[in-house]
Enzyme design. Structure first.
Site, PDB file in Angstrom:
ATOM      1  N   ASN A  12      -8.796   1.790  10.610  1.00 35.61           N
ATOM      2  CA  ASN A  12      -7.812   1.656  11.679  1.00 35.61           C
ATOM      3  C   ASN A  12      -8.254   2.433  12.915  1.00 35.61           C
ATOM      4  O   ASN A  12      -8.658   1.867  13.920  1.00 35.61           O
ATOM      5  CB  ASN A  12      -6.425   2.114  11.214  1.00 35.61           C
ATOM      6  CG  ASN A  12      -5.330   1.705  12.186  1.00 35.61           C
ATOM      7  OD1 ASN A  12      -4.433   0.957  11.838  1.00 35.61           O
ATOM      8  ND2 ASN A  12      -5.381   2.160  13.417  1.00 35.61           N
TER       9      ASN A  12
ATOM     10  N   LYS B   7       0.850  -1.184   0.000  1.00 31.70           N
ATOM     11  CA  LYS B   7       0.000   0.000   0.000  1.00 31.70           C
ATOM     12  C   LYS B   7       0.889   1.238   0.000  1.00 31.70           C
ATOM     13  O   LYS B   7       1.749   1.400   0.865  1.00 31.70           O
ATOM     14  CB  LYS B   7      -0.913   0.019   1.229  1.00 31.70           C
ATOM     15  CG  LYS B   7      -1.850   1.222   1.240  1.00 31.70           C
ATOM     16  CD  LYS B   7      -2.493   1.442   2.585  1.00 31.70           C
ATOM     17  CE  LYS B   7      -3.131   2.826   2.597  1.00 31.70           C
ATOM     18  NZ  LYS B   7      -3.522   3.252   3.943  1.00 31.70           N
TER      19      LYS B   7
ATOM     20  N   ALA C 187      -9.351   5.867   5.001  1.00 31.80           N
ATOM     21  CA  ALA C 187      -9.154   7.066   5.840  1.00 31.80           C
ATOM     22  C   ALA C 187     -10.443   7.837   6.087  1.00 31.80           C
ATOM     23  O   ALA C 187     -11.219   8.093   5.168  1.00 31.80           O
ATOM     24  CB  ALA C 187      -8.107   8.003   5.250  1.00 31.80           C
TER      25      ALA C 187
ATOM     26  N   GLY D  16      -7.704   9.569  10.269  1.00 36.33           N
ATOM     27  CA  GLY D  16      -7.926   9.642  11.709  1.00 36.33           C
ATOM     28  C   GLY D  16      -8.968  10.643  12.160  1.00 36.33           C
ATOM     29  O   GLY D  16      -9.182  10.825  13.357  1.00 36.33           O
TER      30      GLY D  16
END
Length: 261
Positions: free
Chosen positions: A213, A104, A191, A165
């Protein structure tokens, strides 16, 4: 009689995945929590920040002590790289360490927004493809630039939903939809996903998968949140395959009015 559904796989390069949820391995309290969340998510592929996650130093806790790389596909990424040279060096190192060719790529533009530097990203993709890498590419949600990445050989297009994030969810459904419609390679939202409902929306649009994530790792109960995302991705995919009802601007009764006594 129960309807038997055709098996539905996510194909990336030469990999065939049952799960359309890819998860990261960063931001967890420890590797034990990481392993539990990944197991609960049902993910078959995890991203590994080569510069940040220990996968080689046997004197310290290693990710491979907790996650079996023979059962889970490790996807080395270039998190934290701000130039093409940095990213290329990182992925070449990953190939030397573990023989990884499916990778990635992310080349960031600045530390405040962590938006992709698309000039450096396209440049890096060209070089990596020529060197035999299969490249999944983090990019902006610009349809023209996404098409350019596919044209230079990207194995998957990974447009952001919103800044890394941030947890803001999909901010531009129109652009994501345009990228999906024009792409012949998998489109995986990467994301900015904050909640399972964000993942459902992405999958209902027709995305081939989502990468999560922070939304899992930063939850108060990461393992439970991982389970929620697993269910959400499956629900969104099934809704996309089922094809939603047509929208109407006027009421349409659930029960027919004809033949009413």
């Amino acid at each position: 009689m129960a309807v038997k559904l055709k098996k539905d796989f996510l194909k990336i390069s030469n990999k065939k995945l049952k799960s359309r949820l890819i998860v990261g391995t960063g931001k967890y309290k420890n590797f034990f929590e990481t392993a539990n969340a990944i197991k609960a998510s049902g993910a078959e592929m995890v991203t590994v920040a080569v510069r940040r996650v220990n996968i080689t130093d046997k004197k310290k806790p290693m990710l491979t002590d907790y996650i079996n790389s023979k059962k889970i596909i490790f996807l080395p990424n270039t998190a934290g790289c701000f130039t093409s040279d940095e990213a290329l060096r990182t992925l070449r190192l990953a190939r030397e360490m573990g023989g990884w060719k499916l990778v990635k790529l992310e080349v960031l533009g600045d530390k405040k927004t962590l938006y992709p530097n698309m000039i450096e990203t396209i440049k890096s993709t060209k070089i990596l493809v020529k060197e035999g890498f299969k490249v999944m590419v983090y990019c902006t949600d610009d349809p023209l630039l996404a098409k350019k990445l596919e044209d230079v050989g990207a194995s998957a297009i990974m447009p952001l939903a919103s800044p890394i994030g941030s947890g803001l969810g999909l901010q531009n459904k129109v652009n994501i939809s345009l990228i999906i419609k024009q792409s012949k390679v998998p489109v995986i939202v990467d994301a900015g996903i904050g909640t399972p409902s964000d993942a459902v929306i992405a999958m209902e649009l027709g995305c081939d998968g989502v990468l999560i994530n922070s939304a899992i790792a930063n939850a108060k109960k990461p393992t439970l949140m991982a389970t929620a995302f697993k269910d959400a991705v499956m629900a969104g995919r099934n809704a996309f395959l089922a094809k939603r009802m047509k929208k109407n601007y006027f009421a349409n009764p659930s029960s027919p009015l004809k033949g009413v006594i």
